[in-house]
Scaffold this active site. Structure first.
Site, PDB file in Angstrom:
ATOM      1  N   GLU A  65       0.770  -1.248   0.368  1.00 14.39           N
ATOM      2  CA  GLU A  65       0.185   0.078   0.241  1.00 14.39           C
ATOM      3  C   GLU A  65       1.263   1.080  -0.087  1.00 14.39           C
ATOM      4  OE1 GLU A  65      -3.158   0.525   0.059  1.00 14.39           O
ATOM      5  OE2 GLU A  65      -4.075  -1.285  -0.427  1.00 14.39           O
ATOM      6  N   GLU A 118      -2.645  13.762  -4.147  1.00 13.26           N
ATOM      7  CA  GLU A 118      -0.880  14.899  -4.080  1.00 13.26           C
ATOM      8  C   GLU A 118      -0.551  13.425  -3.408  1.00 13.26           C
ATOM      9  OE1 GLU A 118      -0.365  18.656  -2.650  1.00 13.26           O
ATOM     10  OE2 GLU A 118      -2.517  18.443  -2.694  1.00 13.26           O
TER      11      GLU A 118
END
Length: 151
Positions: A65, A118
Protein backbone atom coordinates in the site's frame (compact mmCIF):
# COMPACT_ATOMS: atom_id res chain seq x y z
CA UNK A 1 -32.45 -26.11 -5.87
CA UNK A 2 -33.86 -24.31 -2.83
CA UNK A 3 -31.18 -25.87 -0.64
CA UNK A 4 -28.44 -24.63 -2.99
CA UNK A 5 -29.88 -21.09 -2.89
CA UNK A 6 -29.89 -21.18 0.94
CA UNK A 7 -26.26 -22.28 0.90
CA UNK A 8 -25.30 -19.45 -1.50
CA UNK A 9 -27.14 -16.89 0.67
CA UNK A 10 -25.34 -18.16 3.77
CA UNK A 11 -21.92 -17.92 2.11
CA UNK A 12 -22.63 -14.41 0.79
CA UNK A 13 -23.83 -13.38 4.25
CA UNK A 14 -20.67 -14.70 5.88
CA UNK A 15 -18.43 -12.91 3.38
CA UNK A 16 -20.19 -9.56 3.30
CA UNK A 17 -21.29 -9.26 6.92
CA UNK A 18 -17.81 -9.34 8.38
CA UNK A 19 -15.39 -6.44 8.80
CA UNK A 20 -12.67 -6.03 6.20
CA UNK A 21 -9.06 -5.88 7.50
CA UNK A 22 -6.91 -2.98 6.39
CA UNK A 23 -3.92 -0.87 7.29
CA UNK A 24 -3.02 2.76 7.80
CA UNK A 25 0.60 3.75 7.70
CA UNK A 26 2.23 6.68 9.47
CA UNK A 27 5.20 7.06 7.09
CA UNK A 28 8.18 8.87 8.61
CA UNK A 29 10.84 10.21 6.24
CA UNK A 30 14.51 10.36 7.37
CA UNK A 31 14.07 14.07 8.16
CA UNK A 32 11.12 13.34 10.49
CA UNK A 33 8.33 14.58 8.24
CA UNK A 34 5.09 12.60 7.99
CA UNK A 35 3.78 11.70 4.54
CA UNK A 36 0.08 12.17 3.83
CA UNK A 37 -1.96 11.63 0.69
CA UNK A 38 -4.92 13.66 -0.53
CA UNK A 39 -7.72 11.23 -1.37
CA UNK A 40 -9.49 11.59 -4.69
CA UNK A 41 -12.86 10.36 -3.37
CA UNK A 42 -13.35 13.05 -0.72
CA UNK A 43 -10.48 15.53 -1.26
CA UNK A 44 -9.27 15.13 2.34
CA UNK A 45 -5.76 14.43 3.58
CA UNK A 46 -5.22 10.91 4.90
CA UNK A 47 -2.65 8.38 5.93
CA UNK A 48 -1.75 5.98 3.14
CA UNK A 49 -3.11 2.48 3.48
CA UNK A 50 -5.79 0.12 2.32
CA UNK A 51 -7.35 -3.31 2.40
CA UNK A 52 -5.26 -6.41 3.11
CA UNK A 53 -5.36 -8.65 0.04
CA UNK A 54 -6.26 -12.34 0.20
CA UNK A 55 -3.22 -14.41 1.21
CA UNK A 56 -1.31 -11.33 2.41
CA UNK A 57 0.00 -10.60 5.89
CA UNK A 58 -0.04 -7.13 7.47
CA UNK A 59 3.65 -6.26 6.87
CA UNK A 60 3.29 -7.16 3.19
CA UNK A 61 0.09 -5.10 2.91
CA UNK A 62 1.87 -2.14 4.53
CA UNK A 63 4.76 -2.38 2.06
CA UNK A 64 2.44 -2.77 -0.94
CA UNK A 65 0.00 0.00 0.00
CA UNK A 66 2.85 2.39 0.79
CA UNK A 67 4.44 1.79 -2.63
CA UNK A 68 1.10 1.89 -4.49
CA UNK A 69 -0.04 5.16 -2.97
CA UNK A 70 3.19 7.09 -2.39
CA UNK A 71 5.99 5.48 -4.40
CA UNK A 72 8.00 5.21 -1.17
CA UNK A 73 9.90 2.16 0.05
CA UNK A 74 9.36 0.62 3.47
CA UNK A 75 12.59 0.54 5.49
CA UNK A 76 11.01 -0.95 8.60
CA UNK A 77 7.86 -0.97 10.67
CA UNK A 78 8.79 0.81 13.89
CA UNK A 79 5.75 0.07 16.04
CA UNK A 80 2.10 -0.81 16.23
CA UNK A 81 0.10 2.34 16.91
CA UNK A 82 -3.25 0.65 17.28
CA UNK A 83 -6.16 -1.36 16.01
CA UNK A 84 -9.28 0.65 15.15
CA UNK A 85 -12.53 -1.23 14.68
CA UNK A 86 -15.48 1.13 15.23
CA UNK A 87 -18.18 0.18 12.71
CA UNK A 88 -18.44 3.79 11.50
CA UNK A 89 -14.71 4.59 11.24
CA UNK A 90 -14.83 4.20 7.44
CA UNK A 91 -17.93 5.65 5.76
CA UNK A 92 -17.85 2.99 3.01
CA UNK A 93 -17.55 -0.29 4.89
CA UNK A 94 -17.00 -1.76 8.35
CA UNK A 95 -13.25 -2.17 8.42
CA UNK A 96 -10.71 -3.05 11.06
CA UNK A 97 -7.63 -0.91 10.60
CA UNK A 98 -4.18 -1.88 11.89
CA UNK A 99 -2.12 1.32 12.19
CA UNK A 100 1.67 1.23 12.17
CA UNK A 101 4.48 3.76 12.27
CA UNK A 102 6.92 3.08 9.44
CA UNK A 103 10.35 4.33 8.54
CA UNK A 104 10.33 5.06 4.79
CA UNK A 105 12.66 6.28 2.08
CA UNK A 106 12.60 7.16 -1.58
CA UNK A 107 10.95 9.72 -3.80
CA UNK A 108 7.28 10.57 -3.32
CA UNK A 109 5.26 10.05 -6.49
CA UNK A 110 1.55 9.39 -6.97
CA UNK A 111 1.30 5.84 -8.27
CA UNK A 112 -2.44 5.23 -8.00
CA UNK A 113 -4.08 8.21 -9.71
CA UNK A 114 -7.56 6.73 -9.20
CA UNK A 115 -7.23 6.99 -5.41
CA UNK A 116 -4.61 9.68 -4.78
CA UNK A 117 -4.64 13.31 -5.94
CA UNK A 118 -1.53 14.54 -4.16
CA UNK A 119 1.25 13.52 -1.77
CA UNK A 120 2.97 15.83 0.64
CA UNK A 121 5.32 15.54 3.62
CA UNK A 122 4.53 17.61 6.72
CA UNK A 123 6.44 18.44 9.86
CA UNK A 124 4.64 16.89 12.84
CA UNK A 125 3.91 20.42 14.07
CA UNK A 126 2.52 21.55 10.70
CA UNK A 127 0.01 18.90 9.65
CA UNK A 128 -2.79 20.21 7.42
CA UNK A 129 -5.52 21.95 9.40
CA UNK A 130 -9.00 20.52 9.63
CA UNK A 131 -10.38 17.03 9.84
CA UNK A 132 -8.45 14.28 8.11
CA UNK A 133 -10.27 11.51 6.26
CA UNK A 134 -11.84 8.61 8.15
CA UNK A 135 -10.53 8.46 11.73
CA UNK A 136 -6.98 9.42 10.82
CA UNK A 137 -7.04 12.49 13.09
CA UNK A 138 -7.59 10.15 16.06
CA UNK A 139 -4.93 7.75 14.83
CA UNK A 140 -2.37 10.57 14.64
CA UNK A 141 -3.39 11.93 18.06
CA UNK A 142 -2.86 8.47 19.57
CA UNK A 143 0.48 8.20 17.76
CA UNK A 144 1.73 11.56 19.07
CA UNK A 145 0.58 10.65 22.59
CA UNK A 146 2.61 7.43 22.38
CA UNK A 147 -0.45 5.24 22.85
CA UNK A 148 -0.98 1.74 21.55
CA UNK A 149 -4.73 1.82 21.05
CA UNK A 150 -7.37 -0.85 20.77
CA UNK A 151 -10.56 0.94 19.78
Amino acid sequence: MRRLWQFVQTVIGIIFRHPIPGTSIIPILPDGRIVLIRRRDNGKWALPGGIVDWGEDIPTAVQRELAEETGLDLVKIRRLVGVYSAPDRDPRIHSICIVVEAEVKGRMKVQDTLEVMEIQAFLPTALPPGQLSHDHTQQLQDYFAGFTTLA
